[in-house]
Design a protein around this motif. Structure first.
Motif, mmCIF file in Angstrom:
data_model
loop_
_atom_site.group_PDB
_atom_site.id
_atom_site.type_symbol
_atom_site.label_atom_id
_atom_site.label_comp_id
_atom_site.label_asym_id
_atom_site.label_seq_id
_atom_site.Cartn_x
_atom_site.Cartn_y
_atom_site.Cartn_z
ATOM 1 N N LEU A 183 0.814 -1.210 0.000
ATOM 2 C CA LEU A 183 0.000 0.000 0.000
ATOM 3 C C LEU A 183 0.854 1.269 0.000
ATOM 4 C CD1 LEU A 183 -2.769 -1.102 2.542
ATOM 5 C CD2 LEU A 183 -2.800 -1.270 0.051
ATOM 6 N N ALA A 184 2.160 1.119 -0.187
ATOM 7 C CA ALA A 184 3.049 2.281 -0.213
ATOM 8 C C ALA A 184 3.023 2.935 -1.585
ATOM 9 C CB ALA A 184 4.465 1.856 0.145
ATOM 10 N N THR A 185 3.116 4.257 -1.608
ATOM 11 C CA THR A 185 3.166 5.004 -2.861
ATOM 12 C C THR A 185 4.623 5.272 -3.234
ATOM 13 O OG1 THR A 185 3.164 7.217 -1.866
ATOM 14 C CG2 THR A 185 1.022 6.136 -2.150
ATOM 15 N N THR A 186 4.822 6.110 -4.232
ATOM 16 C CA THR A 186 6.177 6.446 -4.664
ATOM 17 C C THR A 186 6.849 7.459 -3.742
ATOM 18 O OG1 THR A 186 5.125 8.030 -6.171
ATOM 19 C CG2 THR A 186 5.871 5.939 -7.108
ATOM 20 N N VAL A 187 6.133 7.973 -2.769
ATOM 21 C CA VAL A 187 6.723 8.888 -1.786
ATOM 22 C C VAL A 187 6.824 8.168 -0.452
ATOM 23 C CG1 VAL A 187 6.477 11.074 -0.544
ATOM 24 C CG2 VAL A 187 5.823 10.914 -2.958
ATOM 25 N N PRO A 188 8.011 7.982 0.098
ATOM 26 C CA PRO A 188 8.149 7.280 1.376
ATOM 27 C C PRO A 188 7.318 7.937 2.474
ATOM 28 C CG PRO A 188 10.285 7.578 0.338
ATOM 29 C CD PRO A 188 9.313 8.374 -0.462
ATOM 30 N N GLY A 189 6.605 7.097 3.217
ATOM 31 C CA GLY A 189 5.777 7.589 4.311
ATOM 32 C C GLY A 189 4.366 7.966 3.898
ATOM 33 N N ILE A 190 4.065 7.917 2.596
ATOM 34 C CA ILE A 190 2.709 8.184 2.117
ATOM 35 C C ILE A 190 2.140 6.880 1.561
ATOM 36 C CG2 ILE A 190 1.259 9.470 0.512
ATOM 37 C CD1 ILE A 190 3.182 11.753 0.621
ATOM 38 N N GLY A 247 -10.392 -3.581 4.924
ATOM 39 C CA GLY A 247 -9.198 -4.397 5.160
ATOM 40 C C GLY A 247 -7.921 -3.647 4.860
ATOM 41 N N GLU A 248 -7.908 -2.884 3.766
ATOM 42 C CA GLU A 248 -6.711 -2.117 3.435
ATOM 43 C C GLU A 248 -6.442 -1.042 4.488
ATOM 44 O OE1 GLU A 248 -6.861 -0.618 -0.533
ATOM 45 O OE2 GLU A 248 -7.024 -2.614 -1.440
ATOM 46 N N GLY A 249 -7.508 -0.392 4.953
ATOM 47 C CA GLY A 249 -7.320 0.626 5.980
ATOM 48 C C GLY A 249 -6.752 0.052 7.265
ATOM 49 N N ALA A 250 -7.230 -1.131 7.641
ATOM 50 C CA ALA A 250 -6.715 -1.767 8.858
ATOM 51 C C ALA A 250 -5.272 -2.229 8.676
ATOM 52 C CB ALA A 250 -7.607 -2.948 9.236
ATOM 53 N N SER A 251 -4.969 -2.767 7.495
ATOM 54 C CA SER A 251 -3.631 -3.327 7.289
ATOM 55 C C SER A 251 -2.558 -2.262 7.172
ATOM 56 C CB SER A 251 -3.628 -4.216 6.039
ATOM 57 O OG SER A 251 -3.845 -3.441 4.869
ATOM 58 N N ILE A 252 -2.946 -1.023 6.912
ATOM 59 C CA ILE A 252 -1.950 0.032 6.760
ATOM 60 C C ILE A 252 -1.222 0.293 8.070
ATOM 61 C CG2 ILE A 252 -3.320 2.069 7.365
ATOM 62 C CD1 ILE A 252 -1.001 1.736 4.351
ATOM 63 N N VAL A 253 -1.847 -0.077 9.192
ATOM 64 C CA VAL A 253 -1.269 0.258 10.493
ATOM 65 C C VAL A 253 0.078 -0.444 10.697
ATOM 66 C CG1 VAL A 253 -1.645 0.180 12.989
ATOM 67 C CG2 VAL A 253 -3.544 0.710 11.445
ATOM 68 N N SER A 254 0.204 -1.680 10.232
ATOM 69 C CA SER A 254 1.489 -2.363 10.370
ATOM 70 C C SER A 254 2.572 -1.670 9.567
ATOM 71 C CB SER A 254 1.362 -3.832 9.934
ATOM 72 O OG SER A 254 0.986 -3.924 8.569
ATOM 73 N N SER A 255 2.210 -1.127 8.389
ATOM 74 C CA SER A 255 3.179 -0.393 7.581
ATOM 75 C C SER A 255 3.586 0.912 8.264
ATOM 76 C CB SER A 255 2.588 -0.094 6.198
ATOM 77 O OG SER A 255 2.285 -1.283 5.502
ATOM 78 N N HIS A 260 3.635 1.402 11.530
ATOM 79 C CA HIS A 260 4.545 0.999 12.608
ATOM 80 C C HIS A 260 5.953 0.754 12.067
ATOM 81 C CE1 HIS A 260 2.116 0.817 16.176
ATOM 82 N NE2 HIS A 260 1.201 0.056 15.607
ATOM 83 N N ALA A 261 6.026 0.038 10.924
ATOM 84 C CA ALA A 261 7.338 -0.268 10.354
ATOM 85 C C ALA A 261 8.063 1.004 9.931
ATOM 86 C CB ALA A 261 7.174 -1.216 9.163
ATOM 87 N N TRP A 262 7.330 1.939 9.352
ATOM 88 C CA TRP A 262 7.952 3.189 8.922
ATOM 89 C C TRP A 262 8.439 4.002 10.118
ATOM 90 C CZ3 TRP A 262 10.136 5.359 4.983
ATOM 91 C CH2 TRP A 262 10.325 6.738 4.962
ATOM 92 N N LEU A 263 7.619 4.066 11.159
ATOM 93 C CA LEU A 263 8.018 4.823 12.348
ATOM 94 C C LEU A 263 9.235 4.190 13.028
ATOM 95 C CD1 LEU A 263 4.522 5.619 13.923
ATOM 96 C CD2 LEU A 263 5.969 7.109 12.541
ATOM 97 N N ALA A 264 9.338 2.863 12.926
ATOM 98 C CA ALA A 264 10.482 2.185 13.550
ATOM 99 C C ALA A 264 11.790 2.532 12.860
ATOM 100 C CB ALA A 264 10.259 0.672 13.529
ATOM 101 N N GLN A 265 11.715 2.947 11.570
ATOM 102 C CA GLN A 265 12.943 3.322 10.852
ATOM 103 C C GLN A 265 13.532 4.615 11.397
ATOM 104 O OE1 GLN A 265 12.319 3.436 6.623
ATOM 105 N NE2 GLN A 265 11.184 1.503 6.586
#
Length: 553
Positions: free
Chosen positions: A512-519, A538-546, A548-553
């Motif tokens: 669900l990531a776009t060509t701009v990191p974090g969006i 489902g897509e809205g719910a699944s974005i939360v793991s992404s 979390h992963a982005w914030l962890a970077q």
């Protein structure tokens, strides 16, 4: 008008059902009959007395032919009423198999086990849902949260009513010379002759120039968006994807802001009844689903700003987060979910564009359907939204014709909706057809349409007082920066759909990531999405793991 009625048809368990429905007698006129003839006669008598029938309760312990006549007869007598079949415990398993198709096809709204004793709240919860939906879509509101005062029910007034229906706000329209109109105008004199004037139980009153202005008043739009810290997630768009992301993100402790330009629920909020959403066996309206989701998100801490559409996204000056721009202020955020959904494409027929709001409507326009009782209606579109709109309109209209360019509905509509449409005698489907022209009557309301066969060009003029246009998806993402890549139709590209030359290294972006990191992007706005409520959720719910992963970077 008298109290709405509940008509109970039972020959063998009248005492059980009388005891169960005694709790409704304070607010409903509960009538007991024994057979199909008595049920029809009672419905006709109630109509003459000024009562509406809200619910038919039909005991399955009838002769099969008589039972089928009861079901069909109640639909013919009062198409707006809900129909509930109740089965004694000795017959419930067999009836569940026999009536499964009838429920799926919409011949009856629910099949329930007859109450087994006092306080059978599972049973009464289902009855309450049926009555709740009837009250929201058919009955005139007992208490009007919003009153619209206008000498003419023009296009803007109908847009306001449709918006209020989408957000679950009971409303009424009154002439300035009526008793209610005079009462409101006495407290709101400074409208300078501009209509409509809108009054709310919350205490504000004044001229309302647009749906967005009404949204601002209802949800208390602040003068400035007062988010003074960098939040974890900004969700742009409060449709199913945005609401799901808001609920799951805030429940996991992420600071979340949701921006919505107009109505919570987005396009899904216009659906009169979604029957295939997980966990709602009797169906749920898009409005109810959206309002429940909003309540969940608020409970976990999501902050909603309604009436402020996003106007752009840019990186922070130091590049460590994004800035989402609105006319009311900026929101600084580490991640963004673009969930603005889609709008309906325009028909492109000038003569009909001039009649928008006067018989021609984009979207389901549930409030408008009530005004078309006894009229002929055309619905253009082959998706689930068009099917739901046609079924809802058929509760009021004399006939409903679904017009599609394809040969039939099988490629674009869910099977359960096709079955319900095929069964409903008020609905017909004209395949390989398009609307090419239309015109008004003497007072400027839609009166006729020209339909064209797409294969041979033959035209036919038909009478129509209502035209509902649900023509497919037009993405709402012109506000996004060019760096967010889109496909040839304007939908946002994500994951493996992004061209390899835009990947970082040899690994494609997350799904669900776009060509701009974090969006990120989810729901109908995303290229390749299913355009279904459940998939968007489902897509809205699944974005939360992404996130979390982005914030962890």
């Amino acid at each position: 008008m008298g109290a709405p009625a509940i008509v109970i048809a039972s020959a063998h368990h009248a005492d059980v059902l009388a005891e169960a429905f005694a709790r409704y007698e304070r607010e409903y006129d509960v009538r007991h009959v024994g057979d199909e003839d008595a049920a029809r006669a009672t419905a006709e008598d109630l109509g003459r007395e000024g009562h509406q029938v809200a619910l038919f309760v039909i005991d399955s312990d009838h002769d099969r032919d008589e039972l089928l006549a009861l079901i069909g007869g109640t639909r013919q007598a009062v198409p707006t009423a809900r129909r509930l079949v109740v089965a004694h415990v000795s017959r419930f398993l067999a009836d569940s198999q026999e009536f499964r198709h009838a429920v799926a096809a919409g011949k009856v709204d629910a099949l329930l086990l007859m109450p087994q004793g006092p306080r059978d709240e599972e049973f009464h919860g289902a009855v309450g849902e049926l009555l709740n939906e009837w009250n929201a879509t058919v009955a005139a509101p007992v208490v009007e949260n919003v009153r619209i005062i206008t000498p003419e029910k023009d296009a803007l007034t109908r847009e306001l009513l449709d918006y209020l229906a989408r957000v679950g706000m009971p409303a009424g329209v009154h002439h300035p010379d009526s008793e209610v109109g005079r009462e409101v105008m006495a407290t709101c004199p400074e409208h300078e002759g501009r209509w409509p004037v809108v009054s709310s139980l919350a205490g504000w009153c004044g001229h309302c120039p647009s749906v967005r202005a009404l949204a601002n008043q209802l949800y208390g739009r602040p003068d400035d968006i007062d988010v003074d810290e960098v939040v974890d997630l900004v969700v742009v768009g409060a449709g199913p994807a945005g609401l799901a992301a808001s609920v799951y993100a805030s429940s996991e402790g992420l600071s979340t802001v949701c921006l919505e330009a107009e109505a919570i629920g987005g396009q899904a909020g216009t659906s009169s009844m979604i029957r295939n959403y997980l966990g709602f066996p009797r169906g749920i309206s898009g409005m109810r689903l959206a309002q429940r989701a909003r309540g969940q998100a608020l409970r976990f801490g999501t902050r909603f700003f309604t009436g402020w559409p996003a106007t752009g996204i840019s990186p922070c000056t130091d590049g460590d987060h994004h800035v989402v721009h609105t006319d009311g202020g900026d929101v600084h955020t580490r991640t963004v979910l673009v969930a603005t959904g889609v709008d309906y494409r325009r028909l492109g027929v000038d003569s009909l564009e001039e009649l928008v709001g006067r018989g021609v409507f984009y979207g389901a326009a549930m409030a408008a359907a009530r005004e078309l009782a006894g009229d002929d209606v055309v619905v253009v579109g082959g998706g689930n939204s068009a099917g739901q709109a046609a079924i809802h309109a058929a509760r009021f209209a004399r006939t409903v014709t679904i017009v599609v360019r394809r040969a039939d509905l099988t490629a674009t509509m869910s099977s359960y909706l096709i079955d319900e449409i095929e069964w409903n005698p008020r609905i017909s489907v004209r395949g390989s057809t398009r609307v090419v022209d239309g015109g008004p009557d003497d007072v400027g309301h839609l009166a006729w349409l020209d339909l064209e066969d797409v294969a041979n060009g033959d035209r036919e003029r038909v009478g129509a007082r209502g035209l509902f246009l649900l023509l497919g998806a037009a993405p709402e993402c012109a506000w996004l920066p060019p760096s967010v890549l889109r496909d040839e139709r304007g939908f946002v590209l994500t994951g493996r759909d992004i061209p390899p030359d835009r990947w970082v290294g040899d690994v494609p972006p997350e799904d669900l990531a776009t060509t701009v990191p974090g969006i990120f992007a989810g729901g109908d706005i995303r290229s390749g999405s299913m355009k279904r409520v459940a998939s968007a959720t489902g897509e809205g719910a699944s974005i939360v793991s992404s996130v979390h992963a982005w914030l962890a970077q």
